[in-house]
Design an enzyme around this catalytic site. Structure first.
Site, PDB file in Angstrom:
ATOM      1  N   HIS A 198     -15.608   6.027   1.089  1.00 13.88           N
ATOM      2  CA  HIS A 198     -15.440   5.699  -0.336  1.00 13.88           C
ATOM      3  C   HIS A 198     -14.905   6.943  -1.048  1.00 13.88           C
ATOM      4  O   HIS A 198     -15.394   8.045  -0.809  1.00 13.88           O
ATOM      5  CB  HIS A 198     -16.804   5.302  -0.914  1.00 13.88           C
ATOM      6  CG  HIS A 198     -16.764   4.763  -2.304  1.00 13.88           C
ATOM      7  ND1 HIS A 198     -16.578   5.563  -3.410  1.00 13.88           N
ATOM      8  CD2 HIS A 198     -16.861   3.495  -2.768  1.00 13.88           C
ATOM      9  CE1 HIS A 198     -16.587   4.791  -4.495  1.00 13.88           C
ATOM     10  NE2 HIS A 198     -16.752   3.535  -4.138  1.00 13.88           N
ATOM     11  N   CYS A 236     -11.252   2.049  -3.705  1.00 10.50           N
ATOM     12  CA  CYS A 236     -12.039   1.738  -4.903  1.00 10.50           C
ATOM     13  C   CYS A 236     -11.149   2.024  -6.109  1.00 10.50           C
ATOM     14  O   CYS A 236     -10.875   3.177  -6.437  1.00 10.50           O
ATOM     15  CB  CYS A 236     -13.312   2.572  -4.947  1.00 10.50           C
ATOM     16  SG  CYS A 236     -14.265   2.275  -6.451  1.00 10.50           S
ATOM     17  N   HIS A 263     -12.778  -2.317  -3.298  1.00 15.14           N
ATOM     18  CA  HIS A 263     -13.643  -2.457  -4.467  1.00 15.14           C
ATOM     19  C   HIS A 263     -12.738  -2.665  -5.663  1.00 15.14           C
ATOM     20  O   HIS A 263     -12.048  -1.729  -6.072  1.00 15.14           O
ATOM     21  CB  HIS A 263     -14.439  -1.169  -4.712  1.00 15.14           C
ATOM     22  CG  HIS A 263     -15.567  -0.942  -3.747  1.00 15.14           C
ATOM     23  ND1 HIS A 263     -16.404   0.142  -3.831  1.00 15.14           N
ATOM     24  CD2 HIS A 263     -16.006  -1.682  -2.699  1.00 15.14           C
ATOM     25  CE1 HIS A 263     -17.308   0.066  -2.860  1.00 15.14           C
ATOM     26  NE2 HIS A 263     -17.081  -1.022  -2.161  1.00 15.14           N
ATOM     27  N   ASP A 308     -16.416  -4.868  -8.037  1.00 13.15           N
ATOM     28  CA  ASP A 308     -17.254  -3.687  -8.254  1.00 13.15           C
ATOM     29  C   ASP A 308     -17.951  -3.834  -9.604  1.00 13.15           C
ATOM     30  O   ASP A 308     -17.997  -4.922 -10.161  1.00 13.15           O
ATOM     31  CB  ASP A 308     -16.375  -2.433  -8.142  1.00 13.15           C
ATOM     32  CG  ASP A 308     -17.172  -1.192  -7.741  1.00 13.15           C
ATOM     33  OD1 ASP A 308     -18.404  -1.296  -7.604  1.00 13.15           O
ATOM     34  OD2 ASP A 308     -16.563  -0.130  -7.566  1.00 13.15           O
ATOM     35  N   HIS A 309     -18.475  -2.754 -10.124  1.00 10.76           N
ATOM     36  CA  HIS A 309     -19.291  -2.790 -11.348  1.00 10.76           C
ATOM     37  C   HIS A 309     -18.847  -3.849 -12.354  1.00 10.76           C
ATOM     38  O   HIS A 309     -17.655  -4.006 -12.615  1.00 10.76           O
ATOM     39  CB  HIS A 309     -19.204  -1.453 -12.097  1.00 10.76           C
ATOM     40  CG  HIS A 309     -19.543  -0.288 -11.238  1.00 10.76           C
ATOM     41  ND1 HIS A 309     -19.323   0.998 -11.636  1.00 10.76           N
ATOM     42  CD2 HIS A 309     -20.080  -0.214  -9.992  1.00 10.76           C
ATOM     43  CE1 HIS A 309     -19.706   1.818 -10.674  1.00 10.76           C
ATOM     44  NE2 HIS A 309     -20.171   1.104  -9.663  1.00 10.76           N
ATOM     45  N   TYR A 322     -24.498  -3.521 -11.903  1.00 12.52           N
ATOM     46  CA  TYR A 322     -24.735  -4.513 -10.849  1.00 12.52           C
ATOM     47  C   TYR A 322     -25.527  -5.733 -11.311  1.00 12.52           C
ATOM     48  O   TYR A 322     -26.368  -6.260 -10.595  1.00 12.52           O
ATOM     49  CB  TYR A 322     -25.389  -3.846  -9.636  1.00 12.52           C
ATOM     50  CG  TYR A 322     -24.389  -3.000  -8.881  1.00 12.52           C
ATOM     51  CD1 TYR A 322     -23.515  -3.587  -7.969  1.00 12.52           C
ATOM     52  CD2 TYR A 322     -24.264  -1.639  -9.123  1.00 12.52           C
ATOM     53  CE1 TYR A 322     -22.573  -2.834  -7.306  1.00 12.52           C
ATOM     54  CE2 TYR A 322     -23.316  -0.870  -8.463  1.00 12.52           C
ATOM     55  CZ  TYR A 322     -22.478  -1.482  -7.550  1.00 12.52           C
ATOM     56  OH  TYR A 322     -21.535  -0.739  -6.895  1.00 12.52           O
TER      57      TYR A 322
HETATM   58  C1  DNO Z   1     -21.065   2.654  -7.047  1.00 16.77           C
HETATM   59  C2  DNO Z   1     -20.635   2.557  -5.655  1.00 16.77           C
HETATM   60  C3  DNO Z   1     -20.938   3.823  -4.903  1.00 16.77           C
HETATM   61  C4  DNO Z   1     -20.722   3.589  -3.440  1.00 16.77           C
HETATM   62  C5  DNO Z   1     -20.943   4.774  -2.582  1.00 16.77           C
HETATM   63  C6  DNO Z   1     -20.471   4.497  -1.187  1.00 16.77           C
HETATM   64  O1  DNO Z   1     -21.358   1.704  -7.643  1.00 16.77           O
HETATM   65  O2  DNO Z   1     -19.317   2.196  -5.554  1.00 16.77           O
HETATM   66  O3  DNO Z   1     -22.254   4.188  -5.126  1.00 16.77           O
HETATM   67  O4  DNO Z   1     -21.610   2.617  -2.993  1.00 16.77           O
HETATM   68  O5  DNO Z   1     -20.309   5.879  -3.071  1.00 16.77           O
HETATM   69  O6  DNO Z   1     -21.017   5.412  -0.339  1.00 16.77           O
END
Ligand code: DNO
Length: 346
Positions: A198, A236, A263, A308-309, A322
């Site tokens: 990531h 991401c 992501h 993602d978020h 989340y």
């Molecule tokens: C945040 C996530 C990160 C991710 C880590 C992967 O929401 O995208 O915390 O899980 O960095 O190791």
């Protein structure tokens, strides 16, 4: 692509049933949460996640994260034993049917924001980052109110870690990453697991700590360390996109065959090194979601994707970034985006 959703385990208010009700959802992204970084996950815990998911018609093929303990990033005397443990986790997960492991190599802190509940004009709130606010803080002074930091460090531990990292520059961190990859990737290959690092979030150094998975050049360098498919990345969009100089469509085109996990998240630039998280669709923010998805599909991408978020909307309270509602909206947006692009391609 396979649409997935992050699940934080039995205590997550976003239950497996709710996740399974999101249209076209194929599986969960999860982890064993009760073992400290560096420990070996029990086969029973892994099987429990898998079986709970299957009971809801969901697969468990993606892990996020198997955390890399600081001793490995520091390359100290404990590192060899901990790398062995890491390899054992990869073996166990591969045997249990996991196909992709997301992890990061960020010293001390994972993602970092200056605000957890930034109010937006429509009544939603979301995570936000302002570099000025972050830099005004002294992490050694004890004013540790910043979100995203691993709450499991005591103040003393944190001070110790920051001091230790003073002697580890970027090049030493690259060396320690190389040692890790050269041990872990052969195991991942043998057990059919794609490793997906990531990127650093945000993608620049903070408090004198080195950060290296930050831009195209460095990702290319990373991929070259062990040039096999199993040594790949998580693209991401919100993390790399925080730096407007990162051309995400170019990265998607260049690295498509090594991107195992996507992501998707949109952010809006509100100043220099200042942004807030917004709804997933392209028009909501500064990132071209369509362009990135199209570049990946054009290059034959068939990996895992997760929204993602999300923002907090409709009065939802929950784990920052989340909650259910906005991520579920993001999921259906992503499903539509990919359906259209994939059909056009055919
Ligand atoms: C945040 C996530 C990160 C991710 C880590 C992967 O929401 O995208 O915390 O899980 O960095 O190791």
């Amino acid at each position: 692509m396979k649409l997935t959703f992050r699940w934080y385990g039995k205590d997550d208010p976003v239950t497996l049933e709710k996740i399974s009700q999101i249209p076209t959802m194929t599986g969960i992204v999860s982890a064993v949460y009760d073992v400290k970084p560096g420990g070996v996950w029990s086969n029973e815990s892994i099987a429990e996640i898998k079986n709970s998911a299957l009971e809801h018609g969901l697969e468990f093929e993606v892990v996020e994260s198997v955390p890399v303990p600081e001793d490995i990033k520091l390359g100290n005397k404990n590192a060899p034993k901990l790398i062995d443990n890491y390899c054992e986790n990869v073996r166990r997960l591969g045997k249990a049917g996991v196909k992709c492991i997301c992890y990061n190599f960020m010293p001390v802190f994972d993602w970092l924001r200056s605000e957890l509940e930034h109010q937006q004009s429509d009544g939603a709130n979301a995570l936000a980052y302002d570099d000025k606010t972050v830099r005004a803080m002294n992490p050694l002074g004890g004013d540790l109110s910043l979100p995203g930091w691993d709450a499991s460090y005591t103040k003393e531990e944190l001070c110790g870690l920051l001091k230790t990292y003073e002697s580890i520059g970027e090049e030493q961190l690259w060396k320690n990453l190389e040692t890790f990859l050269k041990a872990v990737i052969p195991v991942a290959e043998e057990y059919g697991v794609n490793m997906a690092i990531h990127p650093d979030d945000p993608p620049w150094g903070l408090f004198g700590l080195p950060r290296i998975i930050t831009n195209k050049e460095n990702i290319q360098r990373f991929l070259n360390i062990v040039p096999v498919k199993n040594n790949g990345i998580t693209l991401c969009t919100g993390s790399l996109g925080a730096n407007p100089e990162n051309d995400l469509i170019d990265m998607a085109n260049t690295f498509a065959d090594r991107i195992h996990f996507l992501h998707l998240r949109n952010i809006k630039y509100t100043g220099d090194k200042k942004f807030e998280e917004v709804g997933h669709p392209t028009p909501c923010g500064s990132i071209d979601m369509y362009g990135i998805a199209k570049a990946l599909v054009d290059n034959g991408f068939d990996g895992y994707v997760r929204p993602d978020h999300g923002r907090m909307i409709w009065g939802e309270k929950g784990r920052y970034g989340y909650g259910l509602f906005d991520r579920a909206l993001g999921a259906t947006y992503i499903a539509g985006l990919f359906e259209a692009i994939e059909k056009e391609k055919k």
